[in-house]
Design a protein around this motif. Structure first.
Motif, mmCIF file in Angstrom:
data_model
loop_
_atom_site.group_PDB
_atom_site.id
_atom_site.type_symbol
_atom_site.label_atom_id
_atom_site.label_comp_id
_atom_site.label_asym_id
_atom_site.label_seq_id
_atom_site.Cartn_x
_atom_site.Cartn_y
_atom_site.Cartn_z
ATOM 1 N N ALA A 574 0.832 -1.216 0.000
ATOM 2 C CA ALA A 574 0.000 0.000 0.000
ATOM 3 C C ALA A 574 0.858 1.254 0.000
ATOM 4 N N GLU A 575 1.952 1.229 0.778
ATOM 5 C CA GLU A 575 2.867 2.383 0.812
ATOM 6 C C GLU A 575 3.564 2.564 -0.532
ATOM 7 N N ILE A 576 3.932 1.460 -1.165
ATOM 8 C CA ILE A 576 4.582 1.541 -2.477
ATOM 9 C C ILE A 576 3.632 2.150 -3.501
ATOM 10 N N LYS A 578 1.445 4.290 -3.036
ATOM 11 C CA LYS A 578 1.326 5.729 -2.776
ATOM 12 C C LYS A 578 2.550 6.500 -3.254
ATOM 13 N N GLY A 579 3.559 5.760 -3.702
ATOM 14 C CA GLY A 579 4.751 6.424 -4.215
ATOM 15 C C GLY A 579 5.934 6.387 -3.284
ATOM 16 N N SER A 580 5.852 5.719 -2.168
ATOM 17 C CA SER A 580 6.961 5.642 -1.220
ATOM 18 C C SER A 580 8.066 4.758 -1.779
ATOM 19 N N THR A 581 9.298 5.040 -1.328
ATOM 20 C CA THR A 581 10.422 4.183 -1.690
ATOM 21 C C THR A 581 10.370 2.910 -0.855
ATOM 22 N N PRO A 582 11.069 1.818 -1.274
ATOM 23 C CA PRO A 582 11.093 0.593 -0.467
ATOM 24 C C PRO A 582 11.561 0.843 0.960
ATOM 25 N N ALA A 583 12.544 1.746 1.140
ATOM 26 C CA ALA A 583 13.042 2.015 2.497
ATOM 27 C C ALA A 583 11.950 2.622 3.363
ATOM 28 N N LYS A 584 11.282 3.661 2.830
ATOM 29 C CA LYS A 584 10.214 4.289 3.611
ATOM 30 C C LYS A 584 9.029 3.347 3.798
ATOM 31 N N ALA A 585 8.727 2.553 2.778
ATOM 32 C CA ALA A 585 7.578 1.632 2.851
ATOM 33 C C ALA A 585 7.805 0.556 3.921
ATOM 34 N N ILE A 586 9.023 -0.017 3.946
ATOM 35 C CA ILE A 586 9.284 -1.074 4.926
ATOM 36 C C ILE A 586 9.376 -0.501 6.323
ATOM 37 N N ALA A 587 9.929 0.724 6.439
ATOM 38 C CA ALA A 587 10.007 1.365 7.762
ATOM 39 C C ALA A 587 8.613 1.665 8.292
ATOM 40 N N SER A 655 8.729 1.199 -11.795
ATOM 41 C CA SER A 655 7.784 0.517 -12.689
ATOM 42 C C SER A 655 7.561 -0.934 -12.284
ATOM 43 N N LYS A 656 8.602 -1.570 -11.762
ATOM 44 C CA LYS A 656 8.476 -2.971 -11.340
ATOM 45 C C LYS A 656 7.854 -3.111 -9.949
ATOM 46 N N LEU A 657 7.856 -1.991 -9.210
ATOM 47 C CA LEU A 657 7.252 -2.032 -7.871
ATOM 48 C C LEU A 657 5.765 -1.689 -7.899
ATOM 49 N N LYS A 658 5.256 -1.308 -9.067
ATOM 50 C CA LYS A 658 3.864 -0.893 -9.178
ATOM 51 C C LYS A 658 2.938 -2.054 -8.815
ATOM 52 N N VAL A 659 1.906 -1.740 -8.043
ATOM 53 C CA VAL A 659 0.966 -2.761 -7.567
ATOM 54 C C VAL A 659 -0.360 -2.589 -8.294
ATOM 55 N N GLU A 660 -0.839 -3.676 -8.907
ATOM 56 C CA GLU A 660 -2.118 -3.641 -9.600
ATOM 57 C C GLU A 660 -3.254 -3.973 -8.630
ATOM 58 N N ASN A 661 -4.462 -3.464 -8.981
ATOM 59 C CA ASN A 661 -5.641 -3.783 -8.168
ATOM 60 C C ASN A 661 -5.918 -5.282 -8.236
#
Length: 755
Positions: A574-576, A578-587, A655-661
Motif C-alpha cells: 500500500a505504501e509503495i 502511494k509512491g513511497s520508496t522501499p526504504a520508507k515503505a518497509i520502515a 515501474s516494477k514495484l507498481k501494484v495492480e488492483n
C-alpha cells in the motif's frame, strides 16, 4: 523500539539476516536431541490424587506393565485352541522383561494338576476337555438312570430299584434311592430267614490314581438291634435282651449309614459306620434318603481337605443295589450277636504278643486277602463303643436288585472345592459375555523397564503374535500402554509427514493468489520454517517431549504466523502504491503495522499462557510452546522478512514495484459497502445467532478422560475398544487408599479394619 528496528533494517539488513541465521543454526543443533513419543502417564493431572498414586508406587513399587492380547477364534475353549494359546504363552514368557502370561491355559493347567497331577502338555485331549467341563460345571444334582428301572415281580417292591439321585448341599451329600413301593415295607418278605437289608450306591473317585484306586459303597442299613454284645457285661446284655425280645415291629429296627471301602488291590470290603450321617424312609415318595456328612467322607479320600486346601472328587462307576443279609446258602439271620471293639482290640494285641497265635491270626487275615497293616488302618476309625457282628462281613450280603442291570451309570458327579469355583470365576473373566469366540491373554512385563524399551518390546510381541496367527485356529491382537505409545508415535510421524507439507502447499497457493509474486510466497514460508526451527530447538532445550498434542503446533504456528507476513506485506505494498520508496515503505510497515502485530502477539500469548492453569503437564507445555511460537514468528517477520524484502526491492525501478488492483480487493470493497448498507439487519442476525449458540454452549459436556487423547485409528485402540465391549471386567479400574503416618500401632490397625 519498532522505529529503531526500522532504521536498522534500512541501514544494516545483512547484519540482521546474519543474526537470525546464527540463532537458527544454534537452535537447529538442539533439534536432534529433542525427545519424542507419547506416554499416557504424561497426561495424568498434576493434583494430589496423582501425587498420592506416585507415592504408592514409590512405597510399594510398580510391579508390572501390562499388555492385553485379544484372542479370537471359532471356539477358543477347544483343545486345539487351548494348546495353541499355551504354546504362544510359553514363547512370549521367554522374552526378556516378560514376567508371566495369564490366559485360559494358565487356569486350566491348575485344574489339570489338581485332577490328574499333570500339566497341559502331558494331558490327553480328553483330559483337557474334561478339566474345562469340570471347572465350568454347575450341576448340583443328578439322576443316575436316564430312565426308571422297570418293576421286577420276583423282587419285593421295597427292594426293587426304580432310580437313584445324588445331590450336593452345603455340608453334606444326599444319596437318594427310589424303589417301586415302600408302603408295605416288611422285612419278612426277604428270602430265607434274612432280617437285615441295605440300600446301596457304589462308586469310585476318578481323580485317585489307578494304583491307589479305592471302591466305595454308601449303604442305608435297616437291621434288628443287637441282642447280645460280647464285652458289655452280663447285666447290660440281660437288660438289652429283655427289652428287645418281643419287639418285632419296624420301629425296633436300627437305622445306620455305612461306608463300605474296598482298599486298592483287595477283594474285600471293610465297613465303616458313619456317626454323623443319617437316613430316613420317605414312604410317600418311595425313597430312601441318605444324608452323608462331607467331613466324614473326606476322612476316607473323597474330596479330602488338607488345612485350607480341598481337593476335588469325581464320582463315577456308580451303581445302585439292594442287598439282604443271609448267612450261608440257607440265608440264616445274624442272630443279633455283636462284639465290642474294645474286646477285639484286646484280642488283637494278645494274639500279636504270642508267636503261635500271631501266625494263626495272619493266616486268617490272609484268607480274607488282608494284612495286619490293613486291620491297623481299620481300627483307627473304631471308637470304644463300636461293635462288630456278622453283618460286617461283605460276603454274607446277597444282592436282590441292581441298577443299571449291566455296567454302571453313565453319569458322573463332581465335588468342587472352593478353589475350583475361584478358577471358574477367573476363567469367566477371560471369556466374553456371550459365547466362546474370543478370550484374553495378559502379558505381565517387569515394571522396571524403561519407556523406550517397553515400546520396543511391545512391537516385538506384536510381530510375534502376527506370525503366530498364521495357520492357526485362533488369531491375536495386542493392546496396552506400550503398544499404544508405539503406534501413537508412528501415527504422529505419519501425521507430521502429511500435515506440514499440506499446510505449506495451502499457504503457498493462498499467498500466490493474493500477491501473485514468488518472493511474496517464498519469504513468509522461509520465516515460518525458521520460526518452527526455533520452536523445536526450544523444546529440546526445555526438555519438552514432542507428543501427540505437539502435532498441532506446526499447523497452529503456521496458520497464525503467516498473518503477520500478510499484514506487513499488504501495508508495504500500500505504501509503495502511494509512491513511497522501499526504504520508507518497509520502515512504515514495521513502525505502524508492527505495533498492531506486537499488541496482537501480546494478547495471543496471554491467551495461550492461560494453559498454565491446567493440571495436565502436556497442556501446560502446549500453551508455553504456542506462546513462544507466536513470539518467534513476530520477531522473524519484522526482522528477517522485512530485511529480505527491503534487499530485494531497494534497487528495483518504480515501474516494477507498481501494484495492480487485486480481484480480492475489489470483492472486499463490495462487501464493505453492503455491510454499511445493511448494518442493522446484520446486527440482528448476529444477535440471534449468538443467543442460539449461547443456549447450546450451556449444554457442552465437560470432563476429563484419558481415552479422549488417544487417536481413533490406532489398531491398539480399536483392540482396546473390543476388549472393553466384550470383557467388561478387563476394563475395571483399581482404586488405592494410601494411609501415611504412624500406622504401626493397634489403634490405627483397628480403625483400618473397622473402616
Amino acid at each position: 523500539m519498532l522505529s529503531q528496528l526500522a532504521k536498522e533494517v534500512e541501514r544494516r539488513p545483512y547484519t540482521i539476516i546474519s543474526a537470525v541465521a546464527l540463532i537458527t543454526i544454534i537452535f537447529s543443533l538442539f533439534i536432534p536431541l529433542m525427545e519424542s513419543g507419547t506416554n499416557m502417564k504424561d497426561f495424568l493431572p498434576n493434583n494430589e490424587v496423582v501425587k498420592a498414586n506416585q507415592r504408592v508406587l514409590e512405597y510399594f513399587g510398580e510391579n508390572y506393565e501390562v499388555l492385553m492380547v485379544y484372542v479370537k477364534g471359532k471356539n477358543v475353549t477347544q483343545v486345539r485352541a487351548i494348546r495353541e494359546q499355551k504354546m504362544v504363552a510359553e514363547k512370549l514368557s521367554k522374552k526378556r522383561f516378560v514376567e508371566g502370561v495369564i490366559s485360559l491355559p494358565f487356569f486350566l493347567e491348575k485344574a489339570c494338576y489338581m485332577e490328574y497331577g499333570k500339566d497341559l502338555e502331558n494331558c490327553s485331549d480328553q483330559e483337557i476337555k474334561d478339566a474345562f467341563m469340570d471347572v465350568m460345571n454347575e450341576k448340583k444334582s443328578i439322576a443316575l438312570l436316564a430312565k426308571p428301572d422297570p418293576r421286577e415281580s420276583d423282587i419285593p417292591a421295597f427292594a426293587d430299584v426304580r432310580n437313584a439321585y445324588l445331590r450336593e448341599e452345603n455340608d453334606s451329600l444326599v444319596f437318594t434311592i427310589e424303589v417301586q413301593d415302600l408302603s408295605n415295607l416288611d422285612i419278612k418278605e426277604l428270602p430265607g430267614l434274612g432280617n437285615s437289608i441295605e440300600w446301596d450306591i457304589s462308586f469310585e473317585n476318578r481323580f485317585i490314581p489307578e494304583e491307589m484306586k479305592v471302591s466305595y459303597r454308601i449303604s442305608a442299613r435297616l437291621e434288628p438291634k443287637s441282642v447280645w454284645v460280647i464285652g458289655d457285661g452280663l447285666s447290660s446284655n440281660m437288660n438289652r435282651l429283655f427289652t428287645n425280645l418281643h419287639l418285632m415291629s419296624l420301629g425296633s429296627y436300627e437305622r445306620s449309614v455305612y461306608l463300605w471301602i474296598r482298599p486298592p488291590g483287595k477283594e474285600i470290603y471293610i465297613p465303616i459306620k458313619l456317626k454323623n450321617s443319617t437316613f430316613h424312609i420317605d414312604s410317600k415318595r418311595n425313597r430312601i434318603v441318605i444324608n452323608v456328612s462331607k467331613d466324614e467322607l473326606r476322612s476316607f479320600g473323597i474330596s479330602p481337605k488338607f488345612g485350607n486346601i480341598e481337593l476335588p472328587a469325581k464320582l463315577e462307576k456308580m451303581r445302585v443295589e439292594t442287598r439282604f443279609y443271609g448267612l450261608s446258602r440257607f440265608n440264616l439271620p445274624w442272630l443279633g450277636l455283636s462284639v465290642n471293639s474294645s474286646i477285639l482290640l484286646k484280642i488283637k494285641r494278645w494274639s500279636e504278643s504270642i508267636k503261635l497265635l500271631r501266625a494263626l491270626y495272619e493266616k486268617i487275615l490272609k484268607r480274607f486277602d488282608l494284612s495286619p497293616e490293613d486291620t491297623d488302618k481299620f481300627t483307627q476309625y473304631m471308637d470304644k463303643n463300636y461293635t462288630l457282628s456278622l453283618l460286617d462281613l461283605d460276603k454274607n450280603w446277597k444282592t436282590l436288585d441292581t441298577a443299571p442291570n449291566r455296567g454302571y451309570s453313565r453319569e458322573t458327579f463332581l465335588l468342587k472345592p472352593k478353589f475350583m469355583e475361584d478358577l471358574k470365576k477367573s476363567i469367566l473373566s477371560f471369556l466374553p459375555k456371550n459365547g466362546y469366540d474370543s478370550t484374553l491373554m495378559i502379558i505381565q512385563i517387569n515394571g522396571t523397564i524403561s519407556r523406550e524399551s517397553l515400546k520396543k518390546l511391545s512391537k516385538e510381541i506384536e510381530d510375534i503374535l502376527k506370525n503366530e496367527s498364521k495357520g492357526k485356529t485362533i488369531s491375536f491382537e495386542v493392546t496396552g500402554s506400550g503398544i499404544i505409545s508405539y503406534q501413537i508415535d508412528k501415527l504422529t510421524s505419519k501425521s507430521n509427514s502429511i500435515i506440514a507439507p499440506g499446510i505449506f502447499v495451502a499457504i503457498m497457493l493462498i499467498l500466490f493468489l493474493n500477491f501473485k509474486r514468488p518472493s511474496y510466497v517464498f519469504l513468509p514460508l522461509l520465516g515460518l520454517s525458521i520460526s518452527i526451527i526455533w520452536l523445536f530447538g526450544t523444546m529440546s532445550i526445555l526438555h519438552m517431549k514432542f507428543n501427540t498434542i505437539a502435532v498441532a503446533l506446526v499447523p497452529l504456528i503456521m496458520g497464525l504466523g503467516v498473518d503477520y507476513s500478510v499484514h506487513m506485506f499488504h501495508n508495504y505494498r500500500a505504501e509503495i502504491s502511494k509512491g513511497s520508496t522501499p526504504a520508507k515503505a518497509i520502515a512504515s510497515s514495521i513502525r505502524d503495522v508492527g505495533t498492531a502485530m506486537f499488541l496482537a502477539t501480546i494478547t495471543t500469548c496471554i491467551s495461550f499462557l492461560s494453559f498454565l492453569t491446567s493440571s495436565i503437564p502436556p497442556l501446560r507445555d502446549f500453551g508455553i510452546l504456542c506462546a513462544l511460537g507466536i513470539i518467534y514468528t513476530f520477531i522473524v517477520t519484522i526482522s528477517l522478512q522485512a530485511s529480505l524484502r527491503y534487499i530485494l526491492d531497494r534497487r528495483k525501478p518504480k515501474s516494477k514495484l507498481k501494484v495492480e488492483n487485486h480481484s480480492l480487493k475489489i470483492t472486499m470493497e463490495g462487501m464493505a459497502r453492503r455491510i454499511c448498507k445493511y448494518r442493522k439487519g446484520i446486527l440482528l442476525v448476529a444477535l440471534f445467532v449468538t443467543i442460539v449458540m449461547a443456549h447450546f454452549a450451556s449444554n457442552v459436556d465437560t470432563g476429563f478422560s484419558m481415552e479422549e487423547f488417544l487417536p481413533e485409528d490406532a489398531p491398539a485402540i480399536k483392540t482396546m475398544e473390543k476388549i472393553s465391549e466384550k470383557f467388561p471386567s478387563a476394563s475395571q479400574d483399581q482404586e488405592y487408599i494410601l494411609i501415611e503416618g504412624d500406622i504401626a500401632n493397634v489403634d490405627v490397625l483397628r480403625d483400618i479394619r473397622n473402616t
